[in-house]
Design a protein around this motif. Structure first.
Motif, mmCIF file in Angstrom:
data_model
loop_
_atom_site.group_PDB
_atom_site.id
_atom_site.type_symbol
_atom_site.label_atom_id
_atom_site.label_comp_id
_atom_site.label_asym_id
_atom_site.label_seq_id
_atom_site.Cartn_x
_atom_site.Cartn_y
_atom_site.Cartn_z
ATOM 1 N N THR A 88 1.638 7.040 -0.332
ATOM 2 C CA THR A 88 1.587 6.733 -2.708
ATOM 3 C C THR A 88 3.140 7.733 -2.521
ATOM 4 O O THR A 88 3.004 8.900 -2.377
ATOM 5 N N ASN A 116 -10.207 3.842 -3.388
ATOM 6 C CA ASN A 116 -10.580 2.811 -3.544
ATOM 7 C C ASN A 116 -9.354 1.506 -2.601
ATOM 8 O O ASN A 116 -10.382 0.901 -2.289
ATOM 9 N N GLN A 135 -1.576 -7.487 -0.562
ATOM 10 C CA GLN A 135 -2.695 -8.011 -1.827
ATOM 11 C C GLN A 135 -3.138 -6.219 -1.437
ATOM 12 O O GLN A 135 -3.409 -6.203 -2.728
ATOM 13 N N LYS A 137 -1.926 -3.411 -1.420
ATOM 14 C CA LYS A 137 -1.274 -2.597 -1.943
ATOM 15 C C LYS A 137 -0.828 -2.849 -3.356
ATOM 16 O O LYS A 137 -1.093 -1.328 -4.280
ATOM 17 N N ALA A 138 -0.978 -4.274 -3.778
ATOM 18 C CA ALA A 138 -0.814 -4.081 -4.764
ATOM 19 C C ALA A 138 -2.216 -4.177 -5.323
ATOM 20 O O ALA A 138 -2.558 -2.929 -7.334
ATOM 21 N N LYS A 139 -3.543 -3.873 -5.232
ATOM 22 C CA LYS A 139 -4.920 -3.887 -5.720
ATOM 23 C C LYS A 139 -5.239 -2.205 -6.030
ATOM 24 O O LYS A 139 -5.640 -1.776 -7.260
ATOM 25 N N LYS A 141 -3.138 0.012 -6.005
ATOM 26 C CA LYS A 141 -1.816 0.939 -7.447
ATOM 27 C C LYS A 141 -2.384 0.370 -8.904
ATOM 28 O O LYS A 141 -2.694 1.175 -8.863
ATOM 29 N N ASP A 142 -3.239 -0.644 -8.663
ATOM 30 C CA ASP A 142 -3.103 -0.571 -10.251
ATOM 31 C C ASP A 142 -4.781 -0.456 -10.461
ATOM 32 O O ASP A 142 -4.561 0.043 -11.768
ATOM 33 N N GLN A 143 -5.316 -0.233 -9.449
ATOM 34 C CA GLN A 143 -6.619 1.134 -9.548
ATOM 35 C C GLN A 143 -6.507 1.874 -9.987
ATOM 36 O O GLN A 143 -7.088 2.526 -11.221
ATOM 37 N N SER A 145 -2.939 3.295 -11.076
ATOM 38 C CA SER A 145 -1.965 3.629 -12.028
ATOM 39 C C SER A 145 -2.914 4.385 -13.326
ATOM 40 O O SER A 145 -2.363 5.237 -13.956
ATOM 41 N N ASN A 146 -4.284 3.442 -14.039
ATOM 42 C CA ASN A 146 -5.013 3.763 -15.063
ATOM 43 C C ASN A 146 -5.482 5.447 -15.488
ATOM 44 O O ASN A 146 -5.628 6.653 -16.085
ATOM 45 N N SER A 157 4.826 3.273 -6.173
ATOM 46 C CA SER A 157 4.794 2.269 -5.479
ATOM 47 C C SER A 157 3.784 2.901 -3.545
ATOM 48 O O SER A 157 3.328 3.891 -3.713
#
Length: 283
Positions: A88, A116, A135, A137-139, A141-143, A145-146, A157
């Motif tokens: 990360t 996660n 997919q 990686k994207a999930k 990062k979104d989870q 980030s908040n 990233s």
């Protein structure tokens, strides 16, 4: 005595001046506390603080920082064990929040990624997990980030370095693949035999059809020959007798020419039959 006191005073003054001068390197920021409370954030360059009262409590990097995620075991939705490692990249945007929002933001982010990552893989089947690296990686990062936003940190990233089944799962998959290949080979062999049987039957059917057509043509030819003989001779029975005698003689000729024929026996009345034909009498 006086000289010794002056030397001590000079040393204290120099030490105080040095303590009040802070040089912050590029890519870093220092969080300064005054009497145990946040006072100021020092930017890169030369800064002056109050000696003995101000204290640099935290030295934080403000450039992109990689955090390695150790190998994790995750269980997929279809109960397969997967091993995965990740890395990360994070960046501190607000040093104050990073210093006071959490005790150790590096360890916290690593734990978040591990938790996660296992949860995301757990919602997928084995085939989906192995083929959906982007997919995941994207999930991921979104989870996270908040979560890290409250600590003044941004996730630049997340990269999945390796994702593969466990050793026991690999052996099971190899055995399954071998069984599948044997199954496909058996199916192909059976299909080949089936096609061969069909083609052989079709060939026999076509040969029978051709033979039937030949027999029909031969019968038509014989009928035409009898008709012509009848027209020429004028006797209704004699043409048929003639044609039969002709074929009879031809068959005996072919039989006599065969290399397997040792003895040829002629019917006793063959001469009578032929003579009757020549003389125009009935057999």
């Amino acid at each position: 005595m006086f000289l010794g006191i002056m030397i001590v005073i000079v040393i204290l003054i120099v030490a105080t001046l040095i303590a009040g001068i802070k040089i912050v390197p590029q890519g870093s920021e220092y969080v300064v506390q005054r009497l145990g409370k946040y006072h100021v954030t020092l930017k890169p360059g030369l800064s002056i603080v109050v000696p003995y009262i101000d204290q640099v409590a935290y030295e934080l990097l403000t450039k992109d920082e990689p955090l390695n995620i150790e190998q994790q075991e995750a269980i997929t939705k279809d109960n397969a064990v997967i091993l995965c490692t990740a890395i990360t990249f994070v960046k501190v945007l607000d040093p104050v929040k990073a210093a006071y929002g959490i005790s150790n933001y590096r360890a916290a982010i690593q734990f978040l990624v591990m938790t996660n990552l296992r949860a995301i893989i757990g919602s997928m089947t084995l085939n989906e997990a192995l083929s959906s690296r982007d997919q995941i990686k994207a999930k991921l990062k979104d989870q996270i980030s908040n979560e890290v936003a409250d600590w003044g940190i941004v996730v630049k990233s997340v990269e999945i370095q390796d994702i593969r089944p466990s050793q026991s799962m690999q052996q099971a998959m190899e055995a399954q693949a071998g069984a599948e290949r044997l199954k496909q080979a058996a199916i192909l062999q059976a299909e080949g035999k089936k096609q061969g049987t069909i083609l052989e039957a079709e060939g026999k059917l076509e040969a029978s059809r051709k033979e039937a057509e030949a027999q029909i043509l031969l019968a038509n030819a014989s009928s035409e020959a009898i008709k012509k003989i009848k027209d020429a001779v004028g006797n209704e029975e004699l043409p048929a007798y003639f044609l039969l005698a002709d074929r009879y003689i031809e068959s005996i000729r072919k039989l006599s020419e065969s290399s397997n024929t040792k003895t040829l026996i002629l019917p006793a009345d063959i001469m009578t039959a032929v003579k009757g034909l020549i003389g125009g009498s009935k057999l």
